[in-house]
Enzyme design. Structure first.
Site, short mmCIF file in Angstrom:
data_model
loop_
_atom_site.label_atom_id
_atom_site.label_comp_id
_atom_site.label_asym_id
_atom_site.label_seq_id
_atom_site.Cartn_x
_atom_site.Cartn_y
_atom_site.Cartn_z
N LYS A 1 1.80 2.12 -5.02
CA LYS A 1 2.26 1.55 -6.45
C LYS A 1 1.43 1.86 -7.55
O LYS A 1 1.70 2.56 -8.49
CB LYS A 1 2.43 0.07 -6.36
CG LYS A 1 3.45 -0.37 -5.21
CD LYS A 1 3.36 -1.66 -4.96
CE LYS A 1 2.39 -2.37 -4.43
NZ LYS A 1 2.03 -1.90 -3.10
N GLY A 2 0.07 1.82 -7.24
CA GLY A 2 -0.95 1.94 -8.41
C GLY A 2 -0.83 3.26 -9.05
O GLY A 2 -0.86 3.40 -10.18
N GLN B 1 2.02 -5.98 -3.30
CA GLN B 1 2.38 -6.03 -1.90
C GLN B 1 3.78 -5.25 -1.70
O GLN B 1 3.77 -4.28 -2.33
CB GLN B 1 2.66 -7.58 -1.54
CG GLN B 1 1.18 -8.37 -1.23
CD GLN B 1 0.80 -8.78 -2.85
OE1 GLN B 1 1.18 -9.61 -3.44
NE2 GLN B 1 -0.47 -8.41 -2.94
N GLY C 1 -4.69 -4.35 -3.50
CA GLY C 1 -5.49 -3.07 -3.98
C GLY C 1 -4.66 -2.02 -4.50
O GLY C 1 -4.14 -1.42 -3.54
N HIS C 2 -4.71 -1.72 -5.73
CA HIS C 2 -3.91 -0.57 -6.15
C HIS C 2 -4.93 0.64 -6.56
O HIS C 2 -5.87 0.32 -7.42
CB HIS C 2 -3.07 -0.89 -7.22
CG HIS C 2 -2.14 -2.15 -7.03
ND1 HIS C 2 -1.05 -2.68 -8.13
CD2 HIS C 2 -1.83 -2.42 -5.77
CE1 HIS C 2 -0.39 -3.42 -7.23
NE2 HIS C 2 -0.66 -3.37 -5.97
N ASP D 1 0.89 -1.15 0.10
CA ASP D 1 -0.05 -0.17 -0.19
C ASP D 1 0.92 1.12 0.00
O ASP D 1 0.53 2.20 0.58
CB ASP D 1 -1.17 0.13 1.23
CG ASP D 1 -1.90 -1.22 1.13
OD1 ASP D 1 -2.21 -1.65 0.17
OD2 ASP D 1 -2.29 -1.75 2.36
P1 GDP Z 1 -0.72 0.32 -3.48
O1 GDP Z 1 -1.26 -0.89 -3.23
O2 GDP Z 1 0.85 0.29 -3.23
O3 GDP Z 1 -1.13 0.90 -5.11
O4 GDP Z 1 -1.46 1.56 -2.63
P2 GDP Z 1 -2.83 1.58 -2.13
O5 GDP Z 1 -3.64 2.09 -3.20
O6 GDP Z 1 -3.49 0.35 -1.42
O7 GDP Z 1 -3.00 2.63 -0.94
C1 GDP Z 1 -2.28 4.03 -1.28
C2 GDP Z 1 -3.30 4.96 -0.88
O8 GDP Z 1 -2.73 6.27 -0.83
C3 GDP Z 1 -4.55 5.22 -1.65
O9 GDP Z 1 -5.61 5.53 -1.45
C4 GDP Z 1 -3.98 6.37 -2.78
O10 GDP Z 1 -4.94 7.01 -3.31
C5 GDP Z 1 -3.29 7.13 -1.63
N1 GDP Z 1 -2.25 8.01 -2.04
C6 GDP Z 1 -1.20 7.64 -3.02
N2 GDP Z 1 -0.33 8.66 -3.04
C7 GDP Z 1 -0.47 9.43 -2.22
C8 GDP Z 1 0.10 10.88 -1.75
O11 GDP Z 1 1.08 11.14 -2.02
N3 GDP Z 1 -0.74 11.49 -0.83
C9 GDP Z 1 -1.87 10.91 -0.29
N4 GDP Z 1 -2.35 11.78 0.63
N5 GDP Z 1 -2.46 9.78 -0.84
C10 GDP Z 1 -1.90 9.12 -1.66
P1 IMO Z 2 -0.82 -3.97 -2.42
O1 IMO Z 2 -0.56 -4.55 -3.49
C1 IMO Z 2 -0.88 -4.51 2.08
C2 IMO Z 2 -0.88 -8.68 3.64
C3 IMO Z 2 -2.09 -9.11 4.42
C4 IMO Z 2 -1.45 -10.05 5.49
C5 IMO Z 2 -0.32 -10.78 4.55
C6 IMO Z 2 -0.77 -12.01 4.03
O2 IMO Z 2 -2.23 -3.48 -2.11
O3 IMO Z 2 0.13 -3.42 -1.64
P2 IMO Z 2 -2.35 -12.67 1.89
O4 IMO Z 2 -3.91 -12.26 1.62
O5 IMO Z 2 -1.37 -12.29 0.59
O6 IMO Z 2 -2.21 -14.09 2.44
O7 IMO Z 2 -1.92 -12.01 3.24
O8 IMO Z 2 -0.10 -9.62 3.72
N1 IMO Z 2 -1.30 -7.93 2.31
C7 IMO Z 2 -1.07 -6.99 1.98
N2 IMO Z 2 -0.95 -5.74 2.68
N3 IMO Z 2 -1.03 -4.50 0.63
C8 IMO Z 2 -1.35 -5.71 -0.21
O9 IMO Z 2 -1.16 -5.51 -1.25
C9 IMO Z 2 -1.18 -6.77 0.58
N4 IMO Z 2 -1.57 -7.97 0.07
C10 IMO Z 2 -1.58 -8.90 1.09
O10 IMO Z 2 -2.80 -8.12 5.11
O11 IMO Z 2 -0.93 -9.25 6.30
MG MG Z 3 -2.98 -1.54 -1.87
#
Ligand code: GDP
Ligand code: IMO
Ligand code: MG
Length: 423
Positions: free
Chosen positions: A16-17, A224, A40-41, A13
């Protein structure tokens, strides 16, 4: 000709997305290399927020091909939902979405097995996303899995039945009392498989090889984060794939010597969702502020993310394991208003000061040692140029670059595509 990698350096999180979406204009192909719908990206542009789980984050661009690589595990049911969602936008994804025949399928029983395994662990549970990731990769390495390419074979349903029967026996073994209606789940699954079969399946390693020969540019998208890597993460609180750079080679069939840049994404602080050790975790107001301002809730499960200060011991480890060539710092805007910031630069480990990540970072073994830095109060979210960034943030960045021996080339100041500053 270039293959660049983009991956998360923390516990997922990192954003990356968003960055894949921002960079897609520079690439011909975006290729996801591991993980599945546990990811979840999030992407944001034109006032709309999109969350992708399996589909690569370049899908909203006109030209780029988006490839789901062999290292990915696909749940047809979730994949169908993602496509249904894309259908609500004016987007011709069919011509630019390709799926590797060698990607493995998540079956309904994999999801139930995941839940049963977690329930059996009690307090020691991993905190899995319950998407069936672990059991699917277990069947892959156990040489029992069903792959996308199998859907083109006549006897695949026979193989499905035999594997599902075996899973049912395993679910009984757990005695977890999880209730499920397999018939219903299977109806949904087979319907989704029919939809999946209308998409283009390819021998993706050959496709990528030819693309490289033709001089096409490829960005490999990780899921991840490095600390969730099956080998290098905080085992057993990890996911079941190699999230680190090497995973892009096995997850796409790209040779290591073809990789040029490795983009490492990190948040200006740290978050973790699910169980497992987290040395710099905060349980006070500072942590609560990060969670609130940063909207730290999982994009896949909606669970609150645990928050804490930046951990340079862990980050340095991730930079090393991945061979990161450029860093991208996300969510600096969330730290605006903190009068001072802490950065963990070493651990006290069994009475000694260490600066490398030890075998175990359980709280009883590890106490973080912090360097304190001045915070900034300016709102960063409207800034568009590096020259606008406040001095204290520049000092924070320079400090990190020195410690990590790697340049920070992008500073993200908000979730939107446009809130991206190049340095
Ligand atoms: P990913 O799994 O690496 O793609 O990241 P996620 O989408 O799960 O989580 C990142 C969260 O931070 C999302 O809600 C994005 O919209 C948000 N986000 C990304 N970059 C920024 C930033 O620079 N500032 C803020 N406030 N939010 C961001
Ligand atoms: P993105 O791509 C954050 C975590 C789960 C759990 C562990 C194992 O959005 O960054 P799993 O379902 O893979 O067996 O869970 O890994 N986890 C993540 N945490 N971002 C993710 O993906 C994750 N994918 C799995 O919360 O601790
Ligand atoms: Mg994510």
């Amino acid at each position: 000709m270039a293959v660049n990698l983009l991956l998360g350096l923390q516990w997922g999180d990192e954003g990356k997305g968003k960055i894949v979406d921002v960079l897609t204009k520079n690439y011909d192909i975006i290729a996801r290399f591991q993980g599945g719908p546990n990811a979840g990206h999030t992407l944001e542009f034109d006032g709309i927020k999109h969350v992708l789980h399996t589909i690569p984050s370049g899908i909203f661009h006109d030209k780029a091909i988006n490839l789901v690589g062999n290292g990915v595990v696909i749940d047809p049911v979730i994949f169908k939902k993602e496509l249904d969602n894309l259908n609500t936008f004016d987007l011709d994804y069919r011509s630019k979405l390709l799926i590797s025949r060698k990607a493995h399928l998540i079956l309904p029983t994999h999801r139930i097995l995941d839940a049963a395994s977690e329930a059996s662990k009690g307090k020691a549970k991993i905190g899995s996303t319950l998407k069936g990731i672990g059991p699917t990769y277990m069947d892959k390495t156990g040489r029992n899995g069903i792959r996308v390419g199998d859907l083109e074979l006549k006897d695949w349903k026979k193989r499905y039945r035999s594997l599902a029967n075996k899973h049912e026996a395993m679910i009984d073994f757990y005695d977890s009392k999880i209730e499920y209606n397999l018939k219903e789940l299977e109806n949904e699954f087979f319907e989704a498989v029919e939809m999946l079969k209308t998409l283009t399946f390819i021998d993706s390693e050959e496709y990528l090889y030819q693309a490289q020969k033709e001089g096409k540019t490829i960005l490999a998208e990780g899921a991840q984060g490095s600390l969730l890597d099956i080998d290098f993460g905080t085992y057993p609180f990890v996911t079941s794939s190699n999230t680190t750079a090497a995973g892009a080679c096995t997850g796409l069939g790209i040779a290591p010597n073809k990789i040029k840049e490795v983009f490492g994404i990190f948040k200006a602080y740290t978050t973790r969702v699910g169980s497992g050790p987290f040395p710099t975790e905060l349980f006070d107001n500072d942590g609560a502020t990060m969670a609130k301002v940063g909207h730290e809730f999982g994009a896949t499960t909606g669970r609150p993310r645990r928050c804490g200060w930046l951990d340079l011991v862990a980050l340095k480890y991730a930079v090393q394991v991945n061979g990161v060539t450029q860093l991208m710092m996300m969510k600096g805007d969330v730290l605006s208003g903190f009068s001072s910031l802490k950065v963990c630069t070493a651990y006290t480990y069994k009475g000694k000061t260490i600066t490398h990540l030890p075998y175990t970072i359980e709280p009883e073994n590890v106490t973080p040692i912090y360097t304190e830095m001045k915070g900034w109060s300016e709102d960063l979210t409207k800034m568009t140029k590096a020259s606008e960034l406040p001095d204290e943030l520049n000092e924070y960045i320079t400090f990190l670059e020195k410690e990590l021996e790697t340049p920070i080339t992008i500073v993200s100041v908000g979730p939107d595509r446009k809130q991206t500053i190049y340095r």
